[in-house]
Each structure stands twice: as structure tokens, then as C-alpha cells.
Design a protein around this motif. Structure first.
Motif, short mmCIF file in Angstrom:
data_model
loop_
_atom_site.label_atom_id
_atom_site.label_comp_id
_atom_site.label_asym_id
_atom_site.label_seq_id
_atom_site.Cartn_x
_atom_site.Cartn_y
_atom_site.Cartn_z
N UNK A 288 56.53 -22.35 -17.46
CA UNK A 288 55.89 -21.24 -18.19
C UNK A 288 54.59 -20.81 -17.50
N UNK A 289 53.75 -21.78 -17.13
CA UNK A 289 52.46 -21.48 -16.50
C UNK A 289 52.66 -20.77 -15.17
N UNK A 290 53.62 -21.22 -14.37
CA UNK A 290 53.90 -20.59 -13.09
C UNK A 290 54.41 -19.17 -13.27
N UNK A 291 55.29 -18.96 -14.23
CA UNK A 291 55.86 -17.63 -14.50
C UNK A 291 54.77 -16.66 -14.97
N UNK A 292 53.90 -17.15 -15.82
CA UNK A 292 52.80 -16.33 -16.33
C UNK A 292 51.87 -15.92 -15.19
N UNK A 293 51.59 -16.85 -14.29
CA UNK A 293 50.72 -16.57 -13.15
C UNK A 293 51.33 -15.50 -12.25
N UNK A 294 52.62 -15.64 -11.95
CA UNK A 294 53.31 -14.67 -11.09
C UNK A 294 53.30 -13.29 -11.72
N UNK A 295 53.49 -13.24 -13.02
CA UNK A 295 53.47 -11.95 -13.72
C UNK A 295 52.09 -11.30 -13.63
N UNK A 296 51.05 -12.08 -13.81
CA UNK A 296 49.69 -11.56 -13.71
C UNK A 296 49.38 -11.07 -12.30
N UNK A 297 49.88 -11.79 -11.30
CA UNK A 297 49.67 -11.37 -9.92
C UNK A 297 50.38 -10.05 -9.62
N UNK A 298 51.55 -9.87 -10.17
CA UNK A 298 52.29 -8.62 -9.99
C UNK A 298 51.55 -7.46 -10.64
N UNK A 301 48.62 -6.60 -8.49
CA UNK A 301 49.02 -5.88 -7.29
C UNK A 301 49.32 -4.42 -7.59
N UNK A 302 50.01 -4.17 -8.69
CA UNK A 302 50.33 -2.80 -9.10
C UNK A 302 49.05 -2.02 -9.44
N UNK A 303 48.10 -2.72 -10.06
CA UNK A 303 46.82 -2.08 -10.39
C UNK A 303 46.08 -1.64 -9.13
N UNK A 304 46.06 -2.51 -8.12
CA UNK A 304 45.39 -2.19 -6.88
C UNK A 304 46.10 -1.06 -6.14
#
Length: 308
Positions: A288-298, A301-304
Motif C-alpha cells: 500500500x505504501x509503495x503504491x501510494x508513493x508511486x501515485x503521488x510521484x505520477x 510529474x503531471x503537475x510539473x
């Protein structure tokens, strides 16, 4: 009563693009009793960085050295500083004009001039052009003990380096910045302060501007992050093997899962299994923690990309 002398130390390597603005932000402080030490860490950009430093004349103290990395530059700066307090400013970041005055004010207002308390404000995030970026992050507030900071640091937390005003007396009690680390040398140094009983006082004012852009040194060093984190955490993992703390052990495991620190995760998983506190719930939380982190990174990235 005379205000304490604060030494702002600025290590720089091939940083001509932003160095001038960083130095200007240090000079522009509305706090008079300061010295600004710029350490040119053997820049090899055809003299561009050296020219920027020279342009400020006697407004700064310029120090030249052979290239050895950020840690060696900081150590040299600390060895020549005369201040009672140390502040670290990178060549591509900036202070707001009242950074030092507010830091010292918080120090004096709360009676924290004991030589063993670090004062920490907050930082805003900006892009290459100086425009502010959205930065969701957890903030700490109030006094934290060395033990609390130690647990935070080895569970994946960090303290932004240039939000800190550090007593020279506390620095003198711990080893210097470790030159064998290139990416997490700051975390290691804060950990040394915390383990030595240094307290950390946090308040909510954003007084620093942290610049993020493509090509900065921290981005180039990311490939060594996993190896350095294993090296950074190994002494703490060994300590846990001798004196087991399930909460702390799981904290390290969850951070390792979040950042995909494979070697650290394997060590912590084996330790928890040995102590019979690793089960399906712990394994699922790692996923769960890894999936949440990857989602936040995506999303980041989209924001940037959206900002151009």
C-alpha cells in the motif's frame, strides 16, 4: 544586548547560473551581525563560478579549494567560520530577507540559546525561474527531542538543510560532515546531532526558497541513493538486532518499501520475521505504501509537465 554572529556557509561547484542570486539573498538579510563564506569546491567551468564570487568583493569571504564534494566544502567553511551559529545556503537556493532575524528572534524569544538547540523554519519550493510551486508536505512544530529526531531520520524523514540555524557549540561535539557520502550527508549529520542529545525547535514560517530544476546536482546523484541509504541505515539496523524496537523496525521497513530500497527492505523483513512480528498485515501495508508513493510521484510529474 548584542546579537550573535551567524556564519552563512555556501558550498558551490559549477554554480554560476544561480549563485549570484543566492549570495544576494544572503547579503540582503535585515540582520547585520553575519558573515557570508562562499567555498568554491574546485569548479571547472572556465572560471564562471569564480567570476561570480569575485564580483561581490569584500561583501563575502571567498575560499578556494580542490574539488572534494559538498561535505568537504562545508567542513572547510566550518573550520574558518567565526560565528556562534551556522547556516547552510546552497548556491541555487535563496533566503527571504528576514530569514536570519526571525531565526534569531525565535531563538531568543523561546530562551533556546543553550548551544544545544537547532532552530528550524519552513521552506517554499520554486522552479528554475523563481516561480512558486505547490509543495504538499508534513511540517513539524514545537520542540522535538534528539530521540524523536533520530527516530524520524531513520524512518525516512528529513529536515531541509537551509531551514536550520545550528549552534557551533553543538557542531563541535559531533564528527564533521562525512565525505564518503554524496547524497545523504545532511541526514547523517543531523542524525549525529540528534544522537548527541541536540534538540530541534520547529515553527511554521516559510523563510527559505528551495529551487528545483532539471540538471541540479541532487538529481544527478539520485542513482547512488539506494546504496547510500543502505550504508546510512546499517549501523541502526545492527543496533536493532541487539536491542529490538518493533515500532522503529517497522518504520524503517515501511520507508524501504516506499522508496524501493531493496537491500534495506530485505534486511528489515528478515529481522522482523526472526522476531516473529512480520505477517500478512505488514506485507500488505508495504504494498500500500509503495503504491501510494508511486501515485503521488505520477501526480507530481503531471503537475510539473502542466507548468511547462
Amino acid at each position: 544586548m548584542k546579537k550573535p554572529l551567524v556564519s552563512i556557509i555556501m558550498p558551490v561547484y559549477n554554480g554560476a547560473d544561480y549563485l549570484g542570486k543566492a549570495i544576494e539573498s544572503a547579503i540582503a538579510q535585515n540582520y547585520e551581525n553575519k558573515e557570508i563564506i562562499v567555498v568554491n569546491d574546485g569548479s571547472d567551468d572556465g572560471g564562471a563560478t569564480a567570476a561570480v564570487i569575485k564580483s561581490f568583493g569584500d561583501k563575502i569571504i571567498a575560499v578556494e579549494k580542490e574539488n572534494g564534494g559538498v561535505s568537504s566544502a562545508l567542513n572547510l567553511g566550518i573550520s574558518v567560520m567565526k560565528g556562534q551559529y551556522f547556516a547552510w545556503l546552497s548556491h541555487d537556493d535563496m533566503y527571504k530577507p528576514d530569514y536570519l532575524s526571525r531565526q534569531v528572534e525565535m531563538l531568543e524569544k523561546n530562551g533556546l540559546g543553550d548551544g544545544n538547540t537547532v532552530i528550524c523554519c519552513q521552506a517554499s519550493l520554486i522552479d528554475a525561474k523563481g516561480k512558486r510551486l505547490f509543495r504538499p508536505h508534513k511540517t513539524l512544530n514545537g520542540m522535538k527531542s534528539g530521540e524523536e529526531i533520530y527516530r524520524l531520520l531513520i524512518s525516512g524523514g528529513n529536515i531541509c538543510y537551509f531551514t536550520m540555524l545550528i549552534p557551533k557549540a553543538a557542531i563541535d561535539k559531533v564528527p564533521p560532515f562525512n565525505t564518503s557520502f554524496k547524497y545523504v550527508q545532511d541526514k547523517l549529520f543531523w542524525k549525529s546531532l540528534a544522537k548527541n542529545g541536540c534538540r530541534f525547535f520547529f515553527y511554521g514560517e516559510e523563510l527559505c526558497l528551495l529551487r528545483t530544476y532539471r540538471g541540479q546536482l541532487s538529481e544527478k546523484l539520485k542513482p547512488i541513493y539506494k546504496d547510500e541509504m543502505l550504508k546510512y541505515l546499517s549501523p541502526d539496523i545492527e543496533a536493532l538486532e541487539k536491542s529490538f524496537d518493533p515500532t522503529l523496525a517497522k518504520g524503517i521497513l515501511f520507508y524501504a518499501a516506499k522508496r524501493n530500497l531493496t537491500a534495506v527492505k530485505k534486511k528489515m523483513k528478515n529481522l522482523l520475521k526472526t522476531k516473529r512480528v512480520y505477517g500478512c498485515g505488514t506485507a500488505l501495508k508495504c504494498v500500500y505504501i509503495r503504491s501510494k508513493y508511486l501515485a503521488r510521484q505520477m501526480i507530481k510529474k503531471l503537475y510539473m509537465i502542466g507548468r511547462g
